[in-house]
Design a protein around this motif. Structure first.
Motif, PDB file in Angstrom:
ATOM      1  N   GLU A   1       0.825  -1.212   0.000  1.00 27.77           N
ATOM      2  CA  GLU A   1       0.000   0.000   0.000  1.00 27.77           C
ATOM      3  C   GLU A   1       0.856   1.256   0.000  1.00 27.77           C
ATOM      4  O   GLU A   1       0.564   2.221  -0.710  1.00 27.77           O
ATOM      5  CB  GLU A   1      -0.934   0.007   1.217  1.00 27.77           C
ATOM      6  N   ARG A   2       1.919   1.235   0.788  1.00 23.75           N
ATOM      7  CA  ARG A   2       2.809   2.400   0.819  1.00 23.75           C
ATOM      8  C   ARG A   2       3.549   2.569  -0.496  1.00 23.75           C
ATOM      9  O   ARG A   2       3.776   3.686  -0.956  1.00 23.75           O
ATOM     10  CB  ARG A   2       3.818   2.279   1.953  1.00 23.75           C
ATOM     11  N   ARG A   3       3.941   1.447  -1.117  1.00 23.69           N
ATOM     12  CA  ARG A   3       4.601   1.540  -2.419  1.00 23.69           C
ATOM     13  C   ARG A   3       3.655   2.128  -3.450  1.00 23.69           C
ATOM     14  O   ARG A   3       4.046   2.978  -4.247  1.00 23.69           O
ATOM     15  CB  ARG A   3       5.095   0.169  -2.865  1.00 23.69           C
ATOM     16  N   LYS A   4       2.379   1.705  -3.408  1.00 20.49           N
ATOM     17  CA  LYS A   4       1.401   2.230  -4.363  1.00 20.49           C
ATOM     18  C   LYS A   4       1.169   3.723  -4.135  1.00 20.49           C
ATOM     19  O   LYS A   4       1.108   4.503  -5.082  1.00 20.49           O
ATOM     20  CB  LYS A   4       0.085   1.476  -4.237  1.00 20.49           C
ATOM     21  N   ASP A   5       1.059   4.128  -2.866  1.00 21.34           N
ATOM     22  CA  ASP A   5       0.885   5.545  -2.559  1.00 21.34           C
ATOM     23  C   ASP A   5       2.081   6.369  -3.024  1.00 21.34           C
ATOM     24  O   ASP A   5       1.918   7.464  -3.559  1.00 21.34           O
ATOM     25  CB  ASP A   5       0.676   5.748  -1.059  1.00 21.34           C
ATOM     26  N   ALA A   6       3.278   5.839  -2.834  1.00 25.29           N
ATOM     27  CA  ALA A   6       4.477   6.559  -3.268  1.00 25.29           C
ATOM     28  C   ALA A   6       4.528   6.673  -4.783  1.00 25.29           C
ATOM     29  O   ALA A   6       4.901   7.712  -5.326  1.00 25.29           O
ATOM     30  CB  ALA A   6       5.723   5.866  -2.745  1.00 25.29           C
ATOM     31  N   ARG A   7       4.129   5.617  -5.483  1.00 25.20           N
ATOM     32  CA  ARG A   7       4.102   5.685  -6.943  1.00 25.20           C
ATOM     33  C   ARG A   7       3.068   6.695  -7.429  1.00 25.20           C
ATOM     34  O   ARG A   7       3.301   7.422  -8.396  1.00 25.20           O
ATOM     35  CB  ARG A   7       3.815   4.308  -7.536  1.00 25.20           C
ATOM     36  N   THR A   8       1.925   6.735  -6.760  1.00 21.69           N
ATOM     37  CA  THR A   8       0.901   7.712  -7.124  1.00 21.69           C
ATOM     38  C   THR A   8       1.411   9.129  -6.905  1.00 21.69           C
ATOM     39  O   THR A   8       1.226  10.011  -7.758  1.00 21.69           O
ATOM     40  CB  THR A   8      -0.375   7.476  -6.296  1.00 21.69           C
ATOM     41  N   THR A   9       2.073   9.354  -5.781  1.00 24.49           N
ATOM     42  CA  THR A   9       2.647  10.674  -5.504  1.00 24.49           C
ATOM     43  C   THR A   9       3.709  11.031  -6.530  1.00 24.49           C
ATOM     44  O   THR A   9       3.772  12.168  -7.019  1.00 24.49           O
ATOM     45  CB  THR A   9       3.252  10.697  -4.091  1.00 24.49           C
ATOM     46  N   LEU A  10       4.539  10.072  -6.891  1.00 24.92           N
ATOM     47  CA  LEU A  10       5.564  10.310  -7.898  1.00 24.92           C
ATOM     48  C   LEU A  10       4.935  10.667  -9.237  1.00 24.92           C
ATOM     49  O   LEU A  10       5.396  11.573  -9.935  1.00 24.92           O
ATOM     50  CB  LEU A  10       6.453   9.075  -8.028  1.00 24.92           C
ATOM     51  N   THR A  11       3.849   9.984  -9.591  1.00 24.92           N
ATOM     52  CA  THR A  11       3.148  10.292 -10.834  1.00 24.92           C
ATOM     53  C   THR A  11       2.616  11.718 -10.813  1.00 24.92           C
ATOM     54  O   THR A  11       2.700  12.440 -11.807  1.00 24.92           O
ATOM     55  CB  THR A  11       1.988   9.302 -11.049  1.00 24.92           C
ATOM     56  N   ILE A  12       2.098  12.139  -9.673  1.00 28.55           N
ATOM     57  CA  ILE A  12       1.585  13.502  -9.556  1.00 28.55           C
ATOM     58  C   ILE A  12       2.723  14.514  -9.661  1.00 28.55           C
ATOM     59  O   ILE A  12       2.601  15.530 -10.367  1.00 28.55           O
ATOM     60  CB  ILE A  12       0.821  13.676  -8.232  1.00 28.55           C
ATOM     61  N   LEU A  13       3.838  14.250  -8.994  1.00 25.15           N
ATOM     62  CA  LEU A  13       4.955  15.186  -9.024  1.00 25.15           C
ATOM     63  C   LEU A  13       5.575  15.313 -10.407  1.00 25.15           C
ATOM     64  O   LEU A  13       6.012  16.386 -10.807  1.00 25.15           O
ATOM     65  CB  LEU A  13       6.029  14.771  -8.011  1.00 25.15           C
ATOM     66  N   VAL A  14       5.630  14.207 -11.131  1.00 23.80           N
ATOM     67  CA  VAL A  14       6.218  14.231 -12.464  1.00 23.80           C
ATOM     68  C   VAL A  14       5.188  14.711 -13.496  1.00 23.80           C
ATOM     69  O   VAL A  14       5.552  15.071 -14.606  1.00 23.80           O
ATOM     70  CB  VAL A  14       6.777  12.829 -12.819  1.00 23.80           C
ATOM     71  N   ARG A  15       3.924  14.747 -13.087  1.00 21.64           N
ATOM     72  CA  ARG A  15       2.819  15.209 -13.926  1.00 21.64           C
ATOM     73  C   ARG A  15       2.606  14.310 -15.141  1.00 21.64           C
ATOM     74  O   ARG A  15       2.437  14.761 -16.267  1.00 21.64           O
ATOM     75  CB  ARG A  15       3.030  16.654 -14.356  1.00 21.64           C
ATOM     76  N   ARG A  16       2.664  13.009 -14.884  1.00 23.78           N
ATOM     77  CA  ARG A  16       2.396  12.042 -15.949  1.00 23.78           C
ATOM     78  C   ARG A  16       1.151  11.253 -15.577  1.00 23.78           C
ATOM     79  O   ARG A  16       0.852  11.034 -14.415  1.00 23.78           O
ATOM     80  CB  ARG A  16       3.572  11.072 -16.103  1.00 23.78           C
ATOM     81  N   ARG A  17       0.477  10.775 -16.573  1.00 23.88           N
ATOM     82  CA  ARG A  17      -0.684   9.929 -16.341  1.00 23.88           C
ATOM     83  C   ARG A  17      -0.235   8.503 -16.084  1.00 23.88           C
ATOM     84  O   ARG A  17       0.736   8.030 -16.697  1.00 23.88           O
ATOM     85  CB  ARG A  17      -1.625   9.952 -17.541  1.00 23.88           C
ATOM     86  N   PRO A  18      -0.938   7.789 -15.195  1.00 24.95           N
ATOM     87  CA  PRO A  18      -0.561   6.381 -14.973  1.00 24.95           C
ATOM     88  C   PRO A  18      -0.850   5.538 -16.208  1.00 24.95           C
ATOM     89  O   PRO A  18      -1.774   5.823 -16.968  1.00 24.95           O
ATOM     90  CB  PRO A  18      -1.418   5.963 -13.790  1.00 24.95           C
ATOM     91  N   ARG A  19      -0.090   4.492 -16.390  1.00 28.78           N
ATOM     92  CA  ARG A  19      -0.279   3.630 -17.571  1.00 28.78           C
ATOM     93  C   ARG A  19      -1.296   2.565 -17.304  1.00 28.78           C
ATOM     94  O   ARG A  19      -1.550   2.055 -16.355  1.00 28.78           O
ATOM     95  CB  ARG A  19       1.037   2.983 -17.947  1.00 28.78           C
TER      96      ARG A  19
END
Length: 58
Positions: free
Chosen positions: A40-58
């Motif tokens: 769960e923490r890994r998923k949250d961190a990936r989501t945050t990283l996606t937001i910071l990089v401003r990319r859409r998830p695949r």
């Protein structure tokens, strides 16, 4: 003219510091997304990283 050059050099220094700070935050979040102990923490961190990089998830 010297006041303008001083102002521009201060702005450049602040921009550089902001860029380094942003890169540091991205680095820390990327590390958390890899080394977090729970999925769960890994998923949250990936989501945050996606937001910071401003990319859409695949």
């Amino acid at each position: 003219m010297s006041e303008i050059s001083k102002l521009l050099s201060c702005i450049a220094a602040l921009s550089g510091c902001a860029g380094l700070l942003y890169a540091g935050v991205l680095f820390v979040v990327a590390l958390v997304s890899v080394f977090a102990p729970t999925p769960e923490r890994r998923k949250d961190a990936r989501t945050t990283l996606t937001i910071l990089v401003r990319r859409r998830p695949r």
